[in-house]
Scaffold this motif. Structure first.
Motif, PDB file in Angstrom:
ATOM      1  N   MET A 147      31.698  28.007  34.429  1.00 56.14           N
ATOM      2  CA  MET A 147      33.084  27.757  33.990  1.00 56.14           C
ATOM      3  C   MET A 147      33.215  27.936  32.469  1.00 56.14           C
ATOM      4  O   MET A 147      34.157  28.544  31.978  1.00 56.14           O
ATOM      5  CB  MET A 147      33.490  26.334  34.392  1.00 56.14           C
ATOM      6  N   GLU A 148      32.236  27.379  31.759  1.00 60.18           N
ATOM      7  CA  GLU A 148      32.253  27.460  30.296  1.00 60.18           C
ATOM      8  C   GLU A 148      32.118  28.914  29.838  1.00 60.18           C
ATOM      9  O   GLU A 148      32.802  29.350  28.902  1.00 60.18           O
ATOM     10  CB  GLU A 148      31.101  26.619  29.724  1.00 60.18           C
ATOM     11  N   GLN A 149      31.213  29.662  30.501  1.00 59.51           N
ATOM     12  CA  GLN A 149      31.030  31.067  30.143  1.00 59.51           C
ATOM     13  C   GLN A 149      32.281  31.887  30.440  1.00 59.51           C
ATOM     14  O   GLN A 149      32.637  32.802  29.696  1.00 59.51           O
ATOM     15  CB  GLN A 149      29.835  31.646  30.907  1.00 59.51           C
ATOM     16  N   GLN A 150      32.970  31.531  31.513  1.00 56.34           N
ATOM     17  CA  GLN A 150      34.199  32.238  31.877  1.00 56.34           C
ATOM     18  C   GLN A 150      35.277  32.026  30.810  1.00 56.34           C
ATOM     19  O   GLN A 150      35.985  32.968  30.437  1.00 56.34           O
ATOM     20  CB  GLN A 150      34.692  31.747  33.239  1.00 56.34           C
ATOM     21  N   LYS A 151      35.395  30.784  30.327  1.00 57.40           N
ATOM     22  CA  LYS A 151      36.371  30.484  29.267  1.00 57.40           C
ATOM     23  C   LYS A 151      36.030  31.241  27.990  1.00 57.40           C
ATOM     24  O   LYS A 151      36.921  31.763  27.301  1.00 57.40           O
ATOM     25  CB  LYS A 151      36.397  28.977  28.985  1.00 57.40           C
ATOM     26  N   THR A 152      34.723  31.289  27.666  1.00 62.80           N
ATOM     27  CA  THR A 152      34.299  32.001  26.456  1.00 62.80           C
ATOM     28  C   THR A 152      34.603  33.489  26.564  1.00 62.80           C
ATOM     29  O   THR A 152      35.078  34.108  25.610  1.00 62.80           O
ATOM     30  CB  THR A 152      32.793  31.787  26.215  1.00 62.80           C
ATOM     31  N   ARG A 153      34.333  34.072  27.744  1.00 66.81           N
ATOM     32  CA  ARG A 153      34.633  35.494  27.945  1.00 66.81           C
ATOM     33  C   ARG A 153      36.135  35.762  27.833  1.00 66.81           C
ATOM     34  O   ARG A 153      36.553  36.752  27.236  1.00 66.81           O
ATOM     35  CB  ARG A 153      34.124  35.952  29.317  1.00 66.81           C
ATOM     36  N   LYS A 154      36.925  34.862  28.420  1.00 66.82           N
ATOM     37  CA  LYS A 154      38.380  35.026  28.337  1.00 66.82           C
ATOM     38  C   LYS A 154      38.848  34.965  26.886  1.00 66.82           C
ATOM     39  O   LYS A 154      39.696  35.755  26.455  1.00 66.82           O
ATOM     40  CB  LYS A 154      39.066  33.936  29.154  1.00 66.82           C
ATOM     41  N   THR A 155      38.278  34.016  26.118  1.00 68.33           N
ATOM     42  CA  THR A 155      38.645  33.883  24.705  1.00 68.33           C
ATOM     43  C   THR A 155      38.271  35.132  23.925  1.00 68.33           C
ATOM     44  O   THR A 155      39.049  35.607  23.084  1.00 68.33           O
ATOM     45  CB  THR A 155      37.945  32.659  24.080  1.00 68.33           C
ATOM     46  N   LEU A 156      37.095  35.694  24.204  1.00 72.54           N
ATOM     47  CA  LEU A 156      36.676  36.923  23.521  1.00 72.54           C
ATOM     48  C   LEU A 156      37.626  38.071  23.837  1.00 72.54           C
ATOM     49  O   LEU A 156      37.979  38.862  22.952  1.00 72.54           O
ATOM     50  CB  LEU A 156      35.245  37.284  23.931  1.00 72.54           C
ATOM     51  N   MET A 157      38.060  38.165  25.088  1.00 72.17           N
ATOM     52  CA  MET A 157      39.008  39.213  25.466  1.00 72.17           C
ATOM     53  C   MET A 157      40.352  39.019  24.775  1.00 72.17           C
ATOM     54  O   MET A 157      40.956  39.976  24.284  1.00 72.17           O
ATOM     55  CB  MET A 157      39.199  39.221  26.989  1.00 72.17           C
ATOM     56  N   VAL A 158      40.822  37.763  24.737  1.00 69.10           N
ATOM     57  CA  VAL A 158      42.087  37.463  24.063  1.00 69.10           C
ATOM     58  C   VAL A 158      41.993  37.816  22.578  1.00 69.10           C
ATOM     59  O   VAL A 158      42.901  38.447  22.010  1.00 69.10           O
ATOM     60  CB  VAL A 158      42.456  35.974  24.250  1.00 69.10           C
ATOM     61  N   CYS A 159      40.902  37.416  21.940  1.00 66.20           N
ATOM     62  CA  CYS A 159      40.708  37.702  20.519  1.00 66.20           C
ATOM     63  C   CYS A 159      40.629  39.206  20.267  1.00 66.20           C
ATOM     64  O   CYS A 159      41.160  39.700  19.253  1.00 66.20           O
ATOM     65  CB  CYS A 159      39.446  37.018  19.997  1.00 66.20           C
ATOM     66  N   LEU A 160      39.983  39.940  21.164  1.00 68.64           N
ATOM     67  CA  LEU A 160      39.891  41.395  21.019  1.00 68.64           C
ATOM     68  C   LEU A 160      41.273  42.037  21.083  1.00 68.64           C
ATOM     69  O   LEU A 160      41.604  42.912  20.266  1.00 68.64           O
ATOM     70  CB  LEU A 160      38.983  41.972  22.114  1.00 68.64           C
ATOM     71  N   VAL A 161      42.090  41.593  22.042  1.00 64.76           N
ATOM     72  CA  VAL A 161      43.460  42.113  22.155  1.00 64.76           C
ATOM     73  C   VAL A 161      44.265  41.791  20.895  1.00 64.76           C
ATOM     74  O   VAL A 161      44.988  42.642  20.360  1.00 64.76           O
ATOM     75  CB  VAL A 161      44.156  41.543  23.409  1.00 64.76           C
TER      76      VAL A 161
END
Length: 336
Positions: free
Chosen positions: A1-15
């Motif tokens: 769950m934590e890794q999923q949130k981190t990946r989502k945050t990285l994608m959001v930051c990239l956008v």
């Protein structure tokens, strides 16, 4: 769950970074003189003409860099305030912190022979003093023993203090020359007036030091969000941590206001949008908030310079057009 949130945050930051780069490219080409992508790259590599170098390095790039620094600083300041007060409407502009910083800057400018004569590197320090004194007054007036600070009382106290400071600033304008009055009016509207490299250097150390410090305190903000009693039960020094975080937020807001004028709502909108994207964990929220703030200010400044060329609309007015309806929406949703 934590890794999923981190990946989502990285994608959001990239956008967000891609959108910021796009806004940067548009901003560089906003003005009477256009630079093609080829000319821009050639000029950045030091192969441009004297005219291209002047337009890019002396006029546009300093303003863009200042917009980036201000966007990050104001947004993170608002995020800290919302976190430690658990008040979704907390923002350095709405609470009067920006007005306190502005009063000190206005006092300095009003007693100097010209706006150009004011000592640039002293401006952030004086703005910090004004913002700090205002924050202290608001905190004292809003605090009640055994109750702490309620979100509604804090908001109303901040609005009242900001109104008083605004009245004092209006009185001060009566002694200004026409030249200074025009400058102050533009500054109060939120014009990025310090658009040269000296102002970048005056603001940069504050942002470079305070943003990492805010991120370092992310865990403390997570704990304080649980409530004072739970935070104290977990071993946190609640008042000390809260005062330290308030100091960081006030210093960020004061330094930014010294250069940007009265730009409001960035500290309100940035954290809210970031929270919707990545959640409430401050280790993820703070970087996302900074990027949202950068995108908001840079885009608003670009729109303000483009929409009425060759004249320009102050950045603060463009942000207010976006922020005021959003503030009313949040106010309607917030329970007293």
């Amino acid at each position: 769950m934590e890794q999923q949130k981190t990946r989502k945050t990285l994608m959001v930051c990239l956008v967000l970074i891609i959108l910021i780069l796009l806004s940067f490219m548009i901003s560089v080409n906003t003005g009477p003189i256009r630079l093609t992508p080829e000319e821009l790259i050639r000029t950045l590599l030091g192969k441009g003409t004297d005219k291209q170098n002047l337009v890019l390095f002396d006029f546009r790039l300093p303003r863009i860099v200042i917009s980036i620094l201000i966007g990050a600083g104001l947004a993170v300041s608002g995020c800290i305030m919302q976190g430690i007060t658990r008040n979704p409407l907390a923002d350095p502009g709405i609470l009067g912190i920006n007005a306190g910083a502005g009063l000190m800057v206005m006092l300095l400018i009003s007693f100097y022979p010209s706006t150009a004569a004011a000592p640039i590197y002293l401006l952030p320090l004086l703005a910090l003093i004004g913002a700090g004194l205002t924050a202290a007054v608001i905190y004292i007036l809003a605090y009640k023993r055994h109750e702490g600070i309620s979100p509604t009382r804090l908001l109303l106290t901040g609005i009242a203090v900001a109104a008083g400071i605004s009245a004092a600033m209006i009185v001060l304008t009566l002694r200004l020359s026409p030249e200074k009055y025009q400058f102050v009016a533009s500054w109060l509207a939120g014009s990025i007036w310090g658009s040269n490299w000296k102002f970048v250097l005056a603001l940069l150390p504050w942002i470079v030091i305070l943003l990492p410090l805010a991120y370092y305190k992310a865990r403390s903000m997570n704990v304080l969000n649980l409530g004072d009693q739970i935070a104290a039960g977990l071993g946190a020094a609640v008042e000390r941590e809260r005062l330290g975080l308030i100091a960081i937020a006030v210093a960020l807001a004061g330094a930014c206001v010294a250069v940007s004028g009265g730009i409001g709502f960035v500290g309100l909108i940035g954290p809210h949008l970031a929270r919707r994207l990545v959640g409430v964990k401050h280790q993820l929220l703070l970087p996302t908030t900074a990027l949202v703030g950068i995108l908001l200010v840079l885009t608003a400044d670009t729109i303000g310079r483009w929409i009425l060329q060759p004249s320009e609309i102050p950045t603060g007015i463009v942000v207010a057009v976006i922020g005021a309806p959003y503030f009313l929406y949040l106010l309607a949703k917030t329970k007293a």
